[in-house]
Design a protein around this motif. Structure first.
Motif, PDB file in Angstrom:
ATOM      1  N   SER A 140      29.306   5.864 139.300  1.00 36.67           N
ATOM      2  CA  SER A 140      30.034   6.615 140.308  1.00 36.67           C
ATOM      3  C   SER A 140      31.457   6.875 139.839  1.00 36.67           C
ATOM      4  CB  SER A 140      30.057   5.852 141.636  1.00 36.67           C
ATOM      5  OG  SER A 140      30.763   4.627 141.473  1.00 36.67           O
ATOM      6  N   PHE A 141      32.143   7.748 140.591  1.00 44.84           N
ATOM      7  CA  PHE A 141      33.512   8.088 140.230  1.00 44.84           C
ATOM      8  C   PHE A 141      34.412   6.858 140.300  1.00 44.84           C
ATOM      9  CE2 PHE A 141      37.767   9.345 141.671  1.00 44.84           C
ATOM     10  CZ  PHE A 141      38.176  10.095 140.593  1.00 44.84           C
ATOM     11  N   ALA A 142      34.245   6.004 141.311  1.00 44.71           N
ATOM     12  CA  ALA A 142      35.074   4.803 141.455  1.00 44.71           C
ATOM     13  C   ALA A 142      34.877   3.853 140.273  1.00 44.71           C
ATOM     14  CB  ALA A 142      34.753   4.103 142.767  1.00 44.71           C
ATOM     15  N   GLU A 143      33.642   3.716 139.810  1.00 41.15           N
ATOM     16  CA  GLU A 143      33.374   2.828 138.683  1.00 41.15           C
ATOM     17  C   GLU A 143      33.978   3.372 137.394  1.00 41.15           C
ATOM     18  OE1 GLU A 143      29.185   2.473 138.634  1.00 41.15           O
ATOM     19  OE2 GLU A 143      29.101   1.049 140.318  1.00 41.15           O
ATOM     20  N   VAL A 144      33.868   4.687 137.182  1.00 36.11           N
ATOM     21  CA  VAL A 144      34.454   5.298 135.991  1.00 36.11           C
ATOM     22  C   VAL A 144      35.974   5.156 136.018  1.00 36.11           C
ATOM     23  CG1 VAL A 144      34.787   7.466 134.754  1.00 36.11           C
ATOM     24  CG2 VAL A 144      32.543   6.892 135.675  1.00 36.11           C
ATOM     25  N   LYS A 145      36.568   5.390 137.173  1.00 40.43           N
ATOM     26  CA  LYS A 145      38.011   5.258 137.314  1.00 40.43           C
ATOM     27  C   LYS A 145      38.453   3.823 137.037  1.00 40.43           C
ATOM     28  CE  LYS A 145      41.667   6.069 140.717  1.00 40.43           C
ATOM     29  NZ  LYS A 145      41.962   6.527 142.103  1.00 40.43           N
ATOM     30  N   CYS A 146      37.728   2.853 137.557  1.00 40.56           N
ATOM     31  CA  CYS A 146      38.052   1.445 137.313  1.00 40.56           C
ATOM     32  C   CYS A 146      37.928   1.111 135.835  1.00 40.56           C
ATOM     33  CB  CYS A 146      37.139   0.557 138.151  1.00 40.56           C
ATOM     34  SG  CYS A 146      37.383  -1.210 137.884  1.00 40.56           S
ATOM     35  N   SER A 147      36.879   1.596 135.175  1.00 41.24           N
ATOM     36  CA  SER A 147      36.681   1.317 133.745  1.00 41.24           C
ATOM     37  C   SER A 147      37.802   1.913 132.912  1.00 41.24           C
ATOM     38  CB  SER A 147      35.330   1.866 133.294  1.00 41.24           C
ATOM     39  OG  SER A 147      34.277   1.268 134.009  1.00 41.24           O
ATOM     40  N   LEU A 148      38.215   3.132 133.249  1.00 43.48           N
ATOM     41  CA  LEU A 148      39.322   3.760 132.513  1.00 43.48           C
ATOM     42  C   LEU A 148      40.628   2.992 132.725  1.00 43.48           C
ATOM     43  CD1 LEU A 148      38.565   7.558 133.119  1.00 43.48           C
ATOM     44  CD2 LEU A 148      38.176   6.211 131.046  1.00 43.48           C
ATOM     45  N   CYS A 149      40.868   2.495 133.923  1.00 40.75           N
ATOM     46  CA  CYS A 149      42.071   1.696 134.175  1.00 40.75           C
ATOM     47  C   CYS A 149      42.044   0.386 133.391  1.00 40.75           C
ATOM     48  CB  CYS A 149      42.189   1.423 135.674  1.00 40.75           C
ATOM     49  SG  CYS A 149      42.748   2.838 136.638  1.00 40.75           S
ATOM     50  N   VAL A 150      40.876  -0.218 133.282  1.00 42.65           N
ATOM     51  CA  VAL A 150      40.765  -1.450 132.489  1.00 42.65           C
ATOM     52  C   VAL A 150      41.101  -1.173 131.036  1.00 42.65           C
ATOM     53  CG1 VAL A 150      39.123  -3.153 131.616  1.00 42.65           C
ATOM     54  CG2 VAL A 150      39.132  -2.562 134.044  1.00 42.65           C
ATOM     55  N   VAL A 151      40.585  -0.070 130.504  1.00 42.43           N
ATOM     56  CA  VAL A 151      40.903   0.293 129.119  1.00 42.43           C
ATOM     57  C   VAL A 151      42.394   0.580 128.970  1.00 42.43           C
ATOM     58  CG1 VAL A 151      40.483   1.982 127.301  1.00 42.43           C
ATOM     59  CG2 VAL A 151      38.578   1.150 128.688  1.00 42.43           C
ATOM     60  N   GLY A 152      42.991   1.265 129.967  1.00 47.13           N
ATOM     61  CA  GLY A 152      44.425   1.556 129.896  1.00 47.13           C
ATOM     62  C   GLY A 152      45.271   0.299 129.948  1.00 47.13           C
ATOM     63  N   ILE A 153      44.883  -0.681 130.764  1.00 44.21           N
ATOM     64  CA  ILE A 153      45.611  -1.950 130.836  1.00 44.21           C
ATOM     65  C   ILE A 153      45.568  -2.669 129.493  1.00 44.21           C
ATOM     66  CG2 ILE A 153      45.609  -4.240 131.891  1.00 44.21           C
ATOM     67  CD1 ILE A 153      44.638  -2.919 134.470  1.00 44.21           C
ATOM     68  N   GLN A 154      44.404  -2.708 128.893  1.00 45.56           N
ATOM     69  CA  GLN A 154      44.277  -3.369 127.589  1.00 45.56           C
ATOM     70  C   GLN A 154      45.093  -2.650 126.525  1.00 45.56           C
ATOM     71  OE1 GLN A 154      40.036  -3.385 127.012  1.00 45.56           O
ATOM     72  NE2 GLN A 154      39.710  -5.134 128.369  1.00 45.56           N
ATOM     73  N   ALA A 155      45.110  -1.320 126.575  1.00 42.05           N
ATOM     74  CA  ALA A 155      45.881  -0.562 125.587  1.00 42.05           C
ATOM     75  C   ALA A 155      47.384  -0.810 125.755  1.00 42.05           C
ATOM     76  CB  ALA A 155      45.571   0.927 125.720  1.00 42.05           C
ATOM     77  N   LEU A 156      47.880  -0.800 126.969  1.00 40.32           N
ATOM     78  CA  LEU A 156      49.303  -1.062 127.200  1.00 40.32           C
ATOM     79  C   LEU A 156      49.679  -2.487 126.775  1.00 40.32           C
ATOM     80  CD1 LEU A 156      49.820   0.664 130.675  1.00 40.32           C
ATOM     81  CD2 LEU A 156      50.687   1.430 128.466  1.00 40.32           C
ATOM     82  N   ALA A 157      48.802  -3.431 127.031  1.00 36.24           N
ATOM     83  CA  ALA A 157      49.086  -4.812 126.629  1.00 36.24           C
ATOM     84  C   ALA A 157      49.138  -4.944 125.111  1.00 36.24           C
ATOM     85  CB  ALA A 157      48.031  -5.750 127.215  1.00 36.24           C
ATOM     86  N   GLU A 158      48.240  -4.275 124.404  1.00 42.51           N
ATOM     87  CA  GLU A 158      48.244  -4.349 122.945  1.00 42.51           C
ATOM     88  C   GLU A 158      49.471  -3.662 122.347  1.00 42.51           C
ATOM     89  OE1 GLU A 158      44.600  -2.675 121.676  1.00 42.51           O
ATOM     90  OE2 GLU A 158      43.354  -4.374 122.356  1.00 42.51           O
ATOM     91  N   MET A 159      50.011  -2.651 123.028  1.00 39.93           N
ATOM     92  CA  MET A 159      51.212  -1.982 122.556  1.00 39.93           C
ATOM     93  C   MET A 159      52.492  -2.666 123.036  1.00 39.93           C
ATOM     94  SD  MET A 159      50.317   2.092 122.782  1.00 39.93           S
ATOM     95  CE  MET A 159      49.980   2.052 124.544  1.00 39.93           C
ATOM     96  N   ASN A 160      52.341  -3.841 123.644  1.00 36.62           N
ATOM     97  CA  ASN A 160      53.483  -4.619 124.154  1.00 36.62           C
ATOM     98  C   ASN A 160      54.258  -3.838 125.215  1.00 36.62           C
ATOM     99  OD1 ASN A 160      55.010  -6.965 124.326  1.00 36.62           O
ATOM    100  ND2 ASN A 160      56.453  -6.327 122.744  1.00 36.62           N
ATOM    101  N   ARG A 161      53.539  -3.076 126.005  1.00 40.32           N
ATOM    102  CA  ARG A 161      54.131  -2.315 127.108  1.00 40.32           C
ATOM    103  C   ARG A 161      53.603  -2.848 128.433  1.00 40.32           C
ATOM    104  NH1 ARG A 161      53.002   3.858 125.668  1.00 40.32           N
ATOM    105  NH2 ARG A 161      53.954   4.078 127.751  1.00 40.32           N
ATOM    106  N   TRP A 162      53.494  -4.189 128.525  1.00 40.89           N
ATOM    107  CA  TRP A 162      52.912  -4.811 129.702  1.00 40.89           C
ATOM    108  C   TRP A 162      53.769  -4.602 130.951  1.00 40.89           C
ATOM    109  CZ3 TRP A 162      56.339  -8.392 131.477  1.00 40.89           C
ATOM    110  CH2 TRP A 162      57.247  -8.916 130.558  1.00 40.89           C
ATOM    111  N   ARG A 163      55.062  -4.345 130.789  1.00 40.16           N
ATOM    112  CA  ARG A 163      55.903  -4.106 131.967  1.00 40.16           C
ATOM    113  C   ARG A 163      55.494  -2.842 132.719  1.00 40.16           C
ATOM    114  NH1 ARG A 163      59.247  -6.000 127.959  1.00 40.16           N
ATOM    115  NH2 ARG A 163      60.454  -7.884 128.463  1.00 40.16           N
ATOM    116  N   GLU A 164      54.809  -1.921 132.063  1.00 36.20           N
ATOM    117  CA  GLU A 164      54.425  -0.664 132.690  1.00 36.20           C
ATOM    118  C   GLU A 164      53.057  -0.723 133.351  1.00 36.20           C
ATOM    119  OE1 GLU A 164      54.688   2.424 129.785  1.00 36.20           O
ATOM    120  OE2 GLU A 164      56.444   1.546 128.809  1.00 36.20           O
ATOM    121  N   VAL A 165      52.362  -1.853 133.210  1.00 31.68           N
ATOM    122  CA  VAL A 165      50.964  -1.900 133.642  1.00 31.68           C
ATOM    123  C   VAL A 165      50.838  -1.712 135.149  1.00 31.68           C
ATOM    124  CG1 VAL A 165      48.985  -3.445 133.910  1.00 31.68           C
ATOM    125  CG2 VAL A 165      50.110  -3.240 131.694  1.00 31.68           C
ATOM    126  N   LEU A 166      51.575  -2.500 135.914  1.00 35.32           N
ATOM    127  CA  LEU A 166      51.394  -2.451 137.368  1.00 35.32           C
ATOM    128  C   LEU A 166      51.790  -1.086 137.943  1.00 35.32           C
ATOM    129  CD1 LEU A 166      50.574  -4.016 139.851  1.00 35.32           C
ATOM    130  CD2 LEU A 166      52.923  -4.814 140.073  1.00 35.32           C
TER     131      LEU A 166
END
Length: 234
Positions: free
Chosen positions: A1-27
């Motif tokens: 569903s759209f909600a599941e796809v959106k959640c999965s993309l946000c999870v990937v975005g959180i991991q990407a920001l954390a790996e780039m040391n941009r964790w302050r921007e996550v929330l």
């Protein structure tokens, strides 16, 4: 569903920001898509709590986690219990918010009595460990203060001794220079200036005058030395 796809993309975005040391921007980045904390998916909230707990910034999730857990719609989700325990362990208890943790546990209608007792026991044990740690830290600081005062006292005594010796040395030097006949010394220096600068030593007419000035300078210097080594008057 759209909600599941959106959640999965946000999870990937959180991991990407954390790996780039941009964790302050996550929330702030996540809230751009879900707008309010109560609408965050459980997986996204879990990753945010773990991320800010790992970087030792749990206060960032304080209001967001509380808003999500107090929402009645979220209390019916199967992930509510594990997220509540994670929020307590990673946010409230490390910050010393024991009273807020107890109020949150007692106010959750989704928890049965056994779960409330277990979580309240966890909060109480964390409070006791926090209290013992604070008492140990206070005792260590109290033991350190007398040692610091002793070191400061020794340094102050040494500084006072050095200042006393310096004052005595300056007084001795001033007394020594007071014995010098300044008028005779100034006269000798002035005569020497006349000999070296104003007169021409190569001129034959200046030789007798130079000889007399040199004799006068020797007499003045002998008077200075004799006044320094003169015995004190009783």
């Amino acid at each position: 569903s759209f909600a599941e796809v959106k959640c999965s993309l946000c999870v990937v975005g959180i991991q990407a920001l954390a790996e780039m040391n941009r964790w302050r921007e996550v929330l702030s980045w996540v809230l751009q898509y879900y707008h309010v904390p109560e609408h965050l998916p459980p997986k996204v909230l879990e990753l945010c709590i773990l991320l800010y707990g790992k970087v030792r910034e749990p206060q960032v999730m304080l209001e967001v986690g509380s808003s999500w857990l107090r929402a009645h719609a979220n209390q019916r989700l199967p992930e509510f219990g594990p997220l509540l325990e994670l929020y307590l362990a990673q946010v409230l208890l490390p910050l010393g918010r024991f009273q807020g943790a107890e109020e949150l546990v007692r106010g959750c209608a989704a928890l049965d009595s056994q779960q409330q007792v277990r979580l309240l026991g966890t909060v109480g044990e964390s409070r006791r460990r926090w209290t013992r740690r604070e008492e140990t830290r206070s005792a260590a600081e109290e033991q350190q203060d007398p040692a610091t005062e002793t070191v400061l006292g020794v340094l102050s005594q040494k500084l006072l001794t050095m200042l006393t010796l310096l004052r005595r040395a300056l007084r001795s030097m001033s007394n020594h220079f007071c014995l010098l006949p300044y008028k005779k010394m100034l006269l000798a220096i002035f005569l020497l200036y006349l000999v070296v600068v104003r007169l021409d030593p190569a001129s034959p007419t200046s030789l007798p005058f130079i000889y007399k000035l040199v004799q006068l300078f020797r007499q003045a210097w002998a008077a200075v030395l004799s006044s320094i080594h003169r015995p004190p008057i009783r």
